[in-house]
Write an enzyme that holds these catalytic residues in place. Sequence first.
Site, mmCIF file in Angstrom:
data_model
loop_
_atom_site.group_PDB
_atom_site.id
_atom_site.type_symbol
_atom_site.label_atom_id
_atom_site.label_comp_id
_atom_site.label_asym_id
_atom_site.label_seq_id
_atom_site.Cartn_x
_atom_site.Cartn_y
_atom_site.Cartn_z
ATOM 1 N N LYS A 65 30.665 22.829 50.682
ATOM 2 C CA LYS A 65 29.991 21.684 50.291
ATOM 3 C C LYS A 65 30.703 20.789 49.167
ATOM 4 O O LYS A 65 31.467 21.691 48.299
ATOM 5 C CB LYS A 65 28.501 21.748 49.885
ATOM 6 C CG LYS A 65 27.820 22.500 50.645
ATOM 7 C CD LYS A 65 27.402 21.848 51.851
ATOM 8 C CE LYS A 65 26.543 22.654 52.957
ATOM 9 N NZ LYS A 65 27.166 23.433 53.894
ATOM 10 N N LYS A 90 50.500 30.626 55.078
ATOM 11 C CA LYS A 90 49.840 29.778 54.267
ATOM 12 C C LYS A 90 49.073 31.009 52.935
ATOM 13 O O LYS A 90 48.790 32.282 53.441
ATOM 14 C CB LYS A 90 48.431 29.112 54.697
ATOM 15 C CG LYS A 90 48.744 28.296 55.705
ATOM 16 C CD LYS A 90 49.112 27.036 55.353
ATOM 17 C CE LYS A 90 49.262 25.918 56.137
ATOM 18 N NZ LYS A 90 49.445 24.737 55.748
ATOM 19 N N GLU A 98 42.459 35.611 51.987
ATOM 20 C CA GLU A 98 41.336 36.188 52.740
ATOM 21 C C GLU A 98 41.580 37.500 53.450
ATOM 22 O O GLU A 98 40.939 38.319 53.634
ATOM 23 C CB GLU A 98 40.923 34.977 53.731
ATOM 24 C CG GLU A 98 40.168 33.733 53.325
ATOM 25 C CD GLU A 98 39.935 32.591 54.088
ATOM 26 O OE1 GLU A 98 39.378 31.709 53.844
ATOM 27 O OE2 GLU A 98 40.383 33.015 55.374
#
Length: 151
Positions: A54, A84, A90
């Site tokens: 958000k 990337k 991640e």
Amino acid sequence: MNHKDYRSETSEEGFRYDVFISHAFEDKDEVARPLAIALKNGGLKVWYDEFELKIGDNLRRKIDRGLADTRFGVIVLSRSFFEKDWPRYEFDCIVAQSISGDYTILPIWHNVTKQEVLKYSPSLADRVARSTAAYTVEEIAKEICSVIKGL
């Protein structure tokens, strides 16, 4: 969300999400978003950036929390992914958790060859994966749902 609300959403094993989807932005429209929607429609709790992030969120903290609160990591491997920084971050987190036995990696190859995956990560190239060249996103989602719900 307060602590009580958070705990009420976790599974018996202590995981809030069934699956975390790691991908490069360039693969969002073709693979990541349709996969996230299909997995969610298949009854899984999915950590996907567009569902969870958000305005004003601390990106690294939200990703870290999502990774820590998930048992399965879907990695959409592509040339863009390999180039990337965020996907690499991640990926490193997912691999670290899989080594400790807390995570299961579910790789998806998107427009890459075994040689390209091997160059990026020899251990990942040895895992059974699904390729978007041979399977539709819907077929891949159905199999992922089956694997996760079957455990």
